[in-house]
Design an enzyme around this catalytic site. Structure first.
Site, PDB file in Angstrom:
ATOM      1  N   LYS A 157     -10.223   8.020 -17.980  1.00  0.00           N
ATOM      2  CA  LYS A 157     -10.615   8.600 -19.315  1.00  0.00           C
ATOM      3  C   LYS A 157      -9.684   8.575 -20.365  1.00  0.00           C
ATOM      4  O   LYS A 157      -9.136   7.628 -20.597  1.00  0.00           O
ATOM      5  CB  LYS A 157     -11.418   9.945 -19.048  1.00  0.00           C
ATOM      6  CG  LYS A 157     -12.492   9.977 -17.593  1.00  0.00           C
ATOM      7  CD  LYS A 157     -13.564   9.025 -17.944  1.00  0.00           C
ATOM      8  CE  LYS A 157     -14.481   8.892 -16.529  1.00  0.00           C
ATOM      9  NZ  LYS A 157     -15.025  10.009 -15.943  1.00  0.00           N
ATOM     10  N   ARG A 206       0.787  -1.327  -0.013  1.00  0.00           N
ATOM     11  CA  ARG A 206       0.019  -0.243  -0.145  1.00  0.00           C
ATOM     12  C   ARG A 206       0.705   1.193  -0.110  1.00  0.00           C
ATOM     13  O   ARG A 206       0.641   2.310  -0.626  1.00  0.00           O
ATOM     14  CB  ARG A 206      -0.992   0.121   1.243  1.00  0.00           C
ATOM     15  CG  ARG A 206      -1.690   1.299   1.423  1.00  0.00           C
ATOM     16  CD  ARG A 206      -2.973   1.209   2.322  1.00  0.00           C
ATOM     17  NE  ARG A 206      -2.759   0.297   3.289  1.00  0.00           N
ATOM     18  CZ  ARG A 206      -2.259   0.391   4.363  1.00  0.00           C
ATOM     19  NH1 ARG A 206      -1.430   1.349   4.794  1.00  0.00           N
ATOM     20  NH2 ARG A 206      -2.287  -0.642   5.425  1.00  0.00           N
ATOM     21  N   ASP A 261      -9.679  20.028 -12.351  1.00  0.00           N
ATOM     22  CA  ASP A 261      -9.915  18.729 -13.074  1.00  0.00           C
ATOM     23  C   ASP A 261      -9.622  18.695 -14.495  1.00  0.00           C
ATOM     24  O   ASP A 261     -10.641  19.571 -15.020  1.00  0.00           O
ATOM     25  CB  ASP A 261     -11.483  18.329 -12.422  1.00  0.00           C
ATOM     26  CG  ASP A 261     -11.944  17.096 -13.153  1.00  0.00           C
ATOM     27  OD1 ASP A 261     -10.998  16.468 -13.915  1.00  0.00           O
ATOM     28  OD2 ASP A 261     -12.672  16.274 -12.521  1.00  0.00           O
ATOM     29  N   TYR A 315     -18.310  17.382 -12.874  1.00  0.00           N
ATOM     30  CA  TYR A 315     -18.706  15.798 -13.107  1.00  0.00           C
ATOM     31  C   TYR A 315     -19.760  15.599 -11.863  1.00  0.00           C
ATOM     32  O   TYR A 315     -19.545  15.978 -10.759  1.00  0.00           O
ATOM     33  CB  TYR A 315     -17.589  15.164 -12.793  1.00  0.00           C
ATOM     34  CG  TYR A 315     -17.618  13.595 -12.768  1.00  0.00           C
ATOM     35  CD1 TYR A 315     -18.043  12.965 -13.880  1.00  0.00           C
ATOM     36  CD2 TYR A 315     -17.388  13.006 -11.750  1.00  0.00           C
ATOM     37  CE1 TYR A 315     -18.292  11.557 -13.891  1.00  0.00           C
ATOM     38  CE2 TYR A 315     -17.881  11.643 -11.576  1.00  0.00           C
ATOM     39  CZ  TYR A 315     -18.233  10.918 -13.084  1.00  0.00           C
ATOM     40  OH  TYR A 315     -18.161   9.533 -12.937  1.00  0.00           O
TER      41      TYR A 315
HETATM   42  C1  LIG Z   1     -15.036  10.312 -14.604  1.00  0.00           C
HETATM   43  C2  LIG Z   1     -14.636  11.569 -14.133  1.00  0.00           C
HETATM   44  C3  LIG Z   1     -14.446  11.863 -12.692  1.00  0.00           C
HETATM   45  C4  LIG Z   1     -14.486  10.579 -11.810  1.00  0.00           C
HETATM   46  O1  LIG Z   1     -13.554   9.548 -11.957  1.00  0.00           O
HETATM   47  P1  LIG Z   1     -13.778   8.085 -11.622  1.00  0.00           P
HETATM   48  O2  LIG Z   1     -12.391   7.456 -12.318  1.00  0.00           O
HETATM   49  O3  LIG Z   1     -14.800   7.454 -12.471  1.00  0.00           O
HETATM   50  O4  LIG Z   1     -13.854   7.914 -10.344  1.00  0.00           O
HETATM   51  C5  LIG Z   1     -13.861  13.049 -12.460  1.00  0.00           C
HETATM   52  N1  LIG Z   1     -13.808  14.143 -13.138  1.00  0.00           N
HETATM   53  C6  LIG Z   1     -14.343  14.010 -14.467  1.00  0.00           C
HETATM   54  C7  LIG Z   1     -14.200  15.198 -15.202  1.00  0.00           C
HETATM   55  C8  LIG Z   1     -14.821  12.755 -14.749  1.00  0.00           C
HETATM   56  O5  LIG Z   1     -15.260  12.585 -16.231  1.00  0.00           O
END
Ligand SMILES: *Cc1c(COP(=O)(O)O)cnc(C)c1O
Length: 378
Positions: free
Chosen positions: A195, A46, A170, A98
């Site tokens: 993504k 971890r 983000d 999101y």
């Molecule tokens: C998908 C997404 C998240 C969350 O990510 P996960 O990997 O699904 O937990 C956060 N911000 C944006 C812009 C996203 O598209």
């Protein structure tokens, strides 16, 4: 070094034991010690994992940051970021982030005494007016999901600096290839690496990047103490994926531009939202702070039933949550990714029930356009 060179080499060198050119998957939960507390710097999986460390360093370099801290998902990364504030603090958040971020903040962290204001952060006066004496953090998403609204990052970093706030962006939608918030003065970048960064729909992951030593120390501590770490195999897959991030992003964008242009000639497409179109209200800002426009397009077709019919008829665009992968995906945000955002709030943001979001993949663009042609025929 250039982006592609870094993407392929940063954080990775041939394995010392064998010369293996690819960083191995260190699939081990613990490490042998020669004597009590006598070891090679690795104690427990971890806390330390070399595959993870390689990934962290790789993406840190791509984001023009010093440090990377990887997590089991994008939301686990966002959750870790919330340990930078505490009970009684106030956070200003872009108001169409999101959906899962909204849910995390409103239904979990609010109960721990953190106050959130949802602000149209593209409006800098609104951001300034929202600052209170207990404000500690600005959490920005740009472009936003799914309305693709931009926030001026240089201006935001100045507001953050002069008010002693931690600025977080983000950057999931642009990937490090098209936008580098740290280089614009932002303190912290977070990605859902699920993504574009991984881009093959086979890993859930998240990562935080920063050049701030204190923030890195705290988040490394949280990574180990709270334990939402990614598996070595997922880190390895993601590390494999970043090698092609540049070529993938270029092709996502080329396809998206062609598709946006095609849609612009179709009268059923009432509102086509893509930062690369001159009709996008923030096209100039997009050109200024991003080096490209990405692969996401949102289109309002004006009618709920028609939107549903289109989704049903599409063959190559797969109906699914998520985005940023090699295969093209489509969704209706109001019923899927943004279902946890109250309807009133969605309407206010423009996330109507007839808004379709396309994640344009890497298939042949002629096939993608043909798919939309057959699906939209009345
Ligand atoms: C998908 C997404 C998240 C969350 O990510 P996960 O990997 O699904 O937990 C956060 N911000 C944006 C812009 C996203 O598209």
């Amino acid at each position: 070094m250039g982006f592609s060179t870094d993407a392929i080499h940063a954080g990775q060198k041939p394995d010392e034991t064998t010369g293996a050119i690819i960083t191995p998957i260190y699939q081990s939960s613990t490490y042998a010690q020669e004597g009590i507390n006598e070891h090679k710097g690795y104690e427990y999986g971890r806390t330390h994992n070399l595959t993870r460390a390689a990934l962290e360093q790789n993406i840190a370099v791509l984001e023009k940051g010093k440090y990377g801290i990887a997590f089991a998902s994008g939301l686990a990364a966002t959750q870790a970021l919330m340990t930078l504030v505490k009970n009684g603090d106030h956070v200003i958040v872009s108001d169409n982030v999101y959906g899962g971020t909204y849910r995390l903040f409103e239904t979990i962290f609010r109960d721990y005494g953190i106050d959130y204001s949802w602000v149209e952060t593209s409006n800098l006066d609104d951001v300034k007016n929202a600052i209170k004496i207990n404000t500690k953090m600005l959490f920005i998403e740009t472009p936003t999901n799914p309305m693709l609204t931009l926030t001026d990052l240089s201006a935001i970093s100045e507001i953050a600096r002069s008010n002693n706030l931690i600025s977080i962006v983000d950057n999931t939608f642009m990937s490090p290839y098209f936008q580098n918030p740290l280089a614009l003065g932002i303190d912290v970048v977070i990605h859902s690496s699920t993504k574009f960064i991984n881009g093959h729909s086979d890993v859930i992951g998240g990562i935080v990047l920063t050049s701030d030593e204190k923030i890195n120390e705290r988040l490394k501590y949280v990574q180990n103490a709270a334990g939402a770490v990614p598996s070595p195999f997922d880190c390895w897959l993601t590390l494999r994926a970043t090698k092609t991030l540049a070529v993938r992003m270029k092709q996502h964008q080329e396809n998206a531009i062609k598709l946006a242009e095609f849609l612009s000639s179709q009268n059923y497409a009432r509102d086509i939202i893509y930062p690369g179109l001159e009709s996008h209200p923030q096209h100039e800002l997009a050109k200024k702070q991003m080096s490209g426009f990405g692969g996401m397009i949102s289109v309002d077709v004006g009618d709920v039933e028609y939107a549903r019919e289109i989704i049903k008829r599409l063959k190559i665009f797969t109906l699914a949550e998520s985005l940023g992968s090699v295969e093209s995906l489509v969704c209706i945000p109001s019923e899927m990714t943004h279902a946890s955002v109250p309807k009133e709030k969605r309407d206010q943001l423009g996330v109507t029930d007839s808004l379709i979001r396309f994640s344009v993949g890497l298939e042949d663009i002629e096939d993608l356009i043909d798919d939309i042609k057959q699906a939209t025929e009345k």
